[in-house]
Design a protein around this motif. Structure first.
Motif, PDB file in Angstrom:
ATOM      1  N   LEU A 232       0.877  -1.161  -0.056  1.00  0.00           N
ATOM      2  CA  LEU A 232       0.084   0.014  -0.058  1.00  0.00           C
ATOM      3  C   LEU A 232       0.795   1.133  -0.067  1.00  0.00           C
ATOM      4  N   ALA A 233       0.544   2.315  -0.858  1.00  0.00           N
ATOM      5  CA  ALA A 233       1.376   3.348  -0.754  1.00  0.00           C
ATOM      6  C   ALA A 233       2.662   3.392  -1.505  1.00  0.00           C
ATOM      7  N   SER A 234       2.963   2.246  -1.998  1.00  0.00           N
ATOM      8  CA  SER A 234       4.431   2.105  -2.434  1.00  0.00           C
ATOM      9  C   SER A 234       4.751   2.883  -3.578  1.00  0.00           C
TER      10      SER A 234
ATOM     11  N   GLU B 158       4.994  -0.343  17.715  1.00  0.00           N
ATOM     12  CA  GLU B 158       4.385   0.380  16.510  1.00  0.00           C
ATOM     13  C   GLU B 158       4.722  -0.682  15.090  1.00  0.00           C
ATOM     14  N   LEU B 159       6.242  -1.140  15.359  1.00  0.00           N
ATOM     15  CA  LEU B 159       6.386  -2.136  14.221  1.00  0.00           C
ATOM     16  C   LEU B 159       5.456  -3.478  14.299  1.00  0.00           C
ATOM     17  N   ALA B 160       5.372  -3.833  15.438  1.00  0.00           N
ATOM     18  CA  ALA B 160       4.188  -5.287  15.653  1.00  0.00           C
ATOM     19  C   ALA B 160       2.874  -4.789  15.041  1.00  0.00           C
ATOM     20  N   PHE B 161       2.550  -3.489  15.508  1.00  0.00           N
ATOM     21  CA  PHE B 161       1.196  -3.106  15.143  1.00  0.00           C
ATOM     22  C   PHE B 161       1.110  -3.189  13.675  1.00  0.00           C
ATOM     23  N   GLY B 162       2.284  -2.732  13.084  1.00  0.00           N
ATOM     24  CA  GLY B 162       2.351  -2.579  11.446  1.00  0.00           C
ATOM     25  C   GLY B 162       2.017  -3.910  10.686  1.00  0.00           C
ATOM     26  N   ILE B 163       2.676  -4.846  11.556  1.00  0.00           N
ATOM     27  CA  ILE B 163       2.488  -6.333  10.924  1.00  0.00           C
ATOM     28  C   ILE B 163       1.450  -7.021  11.146  1.00  0.00           C
ATOM     29  N   LEU B 164       0.842  -6.861  12.383  1.00  0.00           N
ATOM     30  CA  LEU B 164      -0.443  -7.422  12.971  1.00  0.00           C
ATOM     31  C   LEU B 164      -1.909  -6.879  12.516  1.00  0.00           C
ATOM     32  N   ALA B 165      -1.642  -5.458  12.121  1.00  0.00           N
ATOM     33  CA  ALA B 165      -2.933  -4.883  11.871  1.00  0.00           C
ATOM     34  C   ALA B 165      -2.842  -3.863  10.465  1.00  0.00           C
TER      35      ALA B 165
ATOM     36  N   ALA C  18       4.748  -6.643   5.440  1.00  0.00           N
ATOM     37  CA  ALA C  18       5.012  -7.985   5.288  1.00  0.00           C
ATOM     38  C   ALA C  18       6.658  -7.968   5.111  1.00  0.00           C
ATOM     39  N   THR C  19       7.407  -6.725   5.060  1.00  0.00           N
ATOM     40  CA  THR C  19       8.695  -6.717   4.594  1.00  0.00           C
ATOM     41  C   THR C  19       9.336  -5.578   5.467  1.00  0.00           C
ATOM     42  N   PRO C  20      10.533  -5.774   5.935  1.00  0.00           N
ATOM     43  CA  PRO C  20      11.202  -4.463   6.651  1.00  0.00           C
ATOM     44  C   PRO C  20      11.026  -3.484   5.962  1.00  0.00           C
ATOM     45  N   ALA C  21      11.050  -3.307   4.752  1.00  0.00           N
ATOM     46  CA  ALA C  21      10.979  -2.145   3.806  1.00  0.00           C
ATOM     47  C   ALA C  21       9.494  -1.526   4.319  1.00  0.00           C
ATOM     48  N   ASP C  22       8.416  -2.423   4.241  1.00  0.00           N
ATOM     49  CA  ASP C  22       6.990  -2.001   4.520  1.00  0.00           C
ATOM     50  C   ASP C  22       7.089  -1.202   5.750  1.00  0.00           C
ATOM     51  N   LEU C  23       7.808  -1.840   6.734  1.00  0.00           N
ATOM     52  CA  LEU C  23       7.647  -1.142   8.211  1.00  0.00           C
ATOM     53  C   LEU C  23       8.536   0.408   8.025  1.00  0.00           C
ATOM     54  N   LEU C  24       9.765   0.328   7.462  1.00  0.00           N
ATOM     55  CA  LEU C  24      10.586   1.174   7.864  1.00  0.00           C
ATOM     56  C   LEU C  24      10.461   2.415   6.666  1.00  0.00           C
TER      57      LEU C  24
END
Length: 566
Positions: free
Chosen positions: A59-61, A521-528, A532-538
């Motif tokens: 999303l938003a990539s 916040e990283l955990a919330f990004g994965i769970l909710a 799916a990747t470190p790049a998605d989070l960072l």
């Protein structure tokens, strides 16, 4: 450890979405997970249509993750004489700031400094002597007139002055308090006006997609569409290709729109931003505007962010053939931005001041050829208006436009879809002007949401309540700064982020030293939030990627959490 709620996106929800698409026909299939696609999915789902959205990456990539984060009332369009587009922007801004996402879209002060326009000032660095005829006092007067007309549009849209105050003139001393690194020589004062800004453009996209999922939409990232017609699409996901059936297909792929709509000719325009630590600009308290000499109504902006960074942008350069995911930042863009901004500053900026840079492509429309072969739009100039193209046998295509008007673009696209389905859009009208995204007041689950919808708390009171709720369960004492930031970014879902840290206090730690972003916040990004990747989070769930050193230090932690939680 974590209670999943409707609207949460994660590996399990993606698997369910793919299984549904493989087995069942949907009313509307949306291709593209940017701001427009997410808005269409929400619009369609809230009208009672079975809806699915597929996105090739995250999303938003694409473009939607690289904007100036402004939700503006169309001041630049007024300078171009496009009152209709300015009015549309003002109307959509009102909905975003008051009902849709008041926790994410907030007021921001803009400072337009006024300098002397004599030869001595220009010789010192106050602007090139060959500047255009509207770069002097006449330009100042016209700019102020445009700003005051924009304020009249603000009032007419229903957005009250307590949200966006009226513009006002300020003295040179007051201007320096707002922007301490302004050049003092020749500074006569300035004009302050107010406009909207989004906390983070990617967070708005994610909130829209999750709200669409809450209303029944199936959201699947990592799904590349290889071809599509008006009724079906062939998708590659996890190495497998399969056919998706839909009663109508909508192409919302932005700068990639022409790949599914051969009659559309786009003229991508590259918008580049440079990233600085805000200390470089003396920790400004307002957005600083710097005029582009010879181009009346065009400015570059120094945009201070809550995370201690400031963005300098943006360019507007043709970029044919550029990669929509990473257009690159040419040296000419860097030199242009540094040069224009430095004209207004006491000490010129240098490349050594730049922390990082990013750019995105605007999908401007150059021409459209109808299925009959005739040109429907002149090709003399690229348009910033949006286009909805309904060609028999092909997906409905929506492209162009701006972040601010995404909701109207979505409404127009779904209206076209309903007409394809043989329905009158007036009989099933859009409701998204009054649907708050997850995190906003009124979007809470159960009685809390109903109470917030009735009482409509101000954004400030809602933010304070969210911070108190998060602080009550945060496992670390004296976490005021942390919970205040969580409330600003997540709205009422700050309490859900805090609950993750309460269940596992290790998650209260920073993702990397000095980052200010917690592992919760990283955990919330994965769970909710579907990361799916470190790049998605960072790069998207947080903005740590804008500081390469901090991002590198957090990458291992991000990968470990994905392996553990996904």
């Amino acid at each position: 450890m974590f209670d999943t709620l409707p609207g949460d996106l994660n590996r399990a929800s993606r698997a369910r979405a793919l299984a549904h698409l493989a087995e069942r026909e949907v009313d509307v299939l949306v291709i593209g997970g940017g701001i427009t696609g997410a808005g269409i999915a929400l619009d369609a789902a809230t009208r009672g249509l079975s809806t699915a959205l597929v996105e090739a990456r995250d999303l938003a990539s694409g473009t939607s993750g690289f904007s100036s984060k402004l939700v503006h009332g169309g001041l630049r369009y007024l300078a171009q004489g496009d009152v209709a587009l300015a009015w549309e922007s003002a109307v959509e801004r009102e909905a975003l700031m008051r009902r849709i996402a008041p926790h994410l879209v907030t007021p921001r002060a803009f400072l337009v400094p006024r300098f002397a326009h004599d030869r001595a000032a220009r010789a010192h660095g106050g602007g090139p002597a060959a500047a255009g005829p509207l770069d002097g006092r006449l330009g100042d007067a016209l700019s102020e007139t445009g700003i005051r007309i924009a304020d009249a549009l603000r009032a007419a849209s229903g957005l009250p002055g307590r949200v966006l105050p009226k513009p006002q003139r300020v003295s040179a001393r007051e201007a320096l308090l707002l922007a301490p690194t302004l050049r003092e020589r020749g500074l006569h004062g300035g004009l302050v006006y107010w406009d909207g800004a989004v906390e983070d453009d990617t967070r708005l996209v994610i909130a829209l997609a999750r709200t669409a999922a809450r209303h029944g939409a199936h959201i699947a990232t990592g799904c590349r569409v290889v071809r599509a017609t008006d009724r079906e699409a062939w998708i590659v996901a996890d190495g497998d290709e399969f056919r998706v059936r839909a009663r109508t297909v909508i192409n919302a792929t932005g700068v990639w729109a022409a790949e599914l709509a051969p009659g559309v000719e786009l003229a991508p325009s590259r918008g580049t931003h440079l990233v600085f630590r805000s200390e470089v600009f003396g920790m400004p308290r307002a957005v600083l505007t710097a005029p582009v000499p010879g181009h009346f109504g065009r400015y570059v902006f120094v945009l201070p962010q809550a995370n201690g960074l400031s963005y300098l942008g943006l360019t507007d350069e043709p970029a044919p053939g550029a990669d929509g995911y990473g257009p690159g930042v040419p040296d000419d863009d860097i030199d242009f931005l540094l040069g224009v901004a430095s004209e207004s500053l006491a000490v010129p900026l240098t490349r050594a001041d730049v922390l990082s840079a990013f750019s995105g492509l605007r999908p401007l429309i150059r021409a459209v050829t109808s299925h009959r072969g005739d040109a429907e739009r002149p090709s003399a100039a690229a348009s910033r208006q949006h286009l909805v193209l309904d060609t028999p046998g092909a997906p409905i295509t929506v492209t162009g436009g701006k972040l601010t008007v995404y909701r109207k673009m979505a409404e127009d696209a779904v209206d076209a879809a309903l007409r394809r389905l043989g329905e009158d859009p007036a009989a099933r009208p859009a409701v998204t002007k009054r649907v708050p995204v997850l995190g906003s007041p009124g979007s809470e689950h159960g009685p809390r949401g109903a109470a917030a919808a009735r009482h409509r708390p101000t954004p400030e009171s809602a933010r304070r309540a969210c911070a108190r709720a998060a602080a009550a369960i945060w496992p670390v004492a004296d976490a005021g700064e942390t919970v205040d930031r969580l409330a600003r970014v997540y709205g009422w879902e700050a309490e859900r982020v805090a609950a993750l840290a309460a269940a596992d206090p290790d998650l209260a730690a920073e993702a990397s030293p000095g980052s200010g972003i917690t592992l919760a916040e990283l955990a919330f990004g994965i769970l909710a939030e579907g990361a799916a990747t470190p790049a998605d989070l960072l790069a998207r769930r947080t903005r740590l990627a804008l500081d390469p050193r901090v991002a590198a230090a957090a990458e291992t932690a991000a990968g470990d959490l994905i392996e553990r939680l996904a």
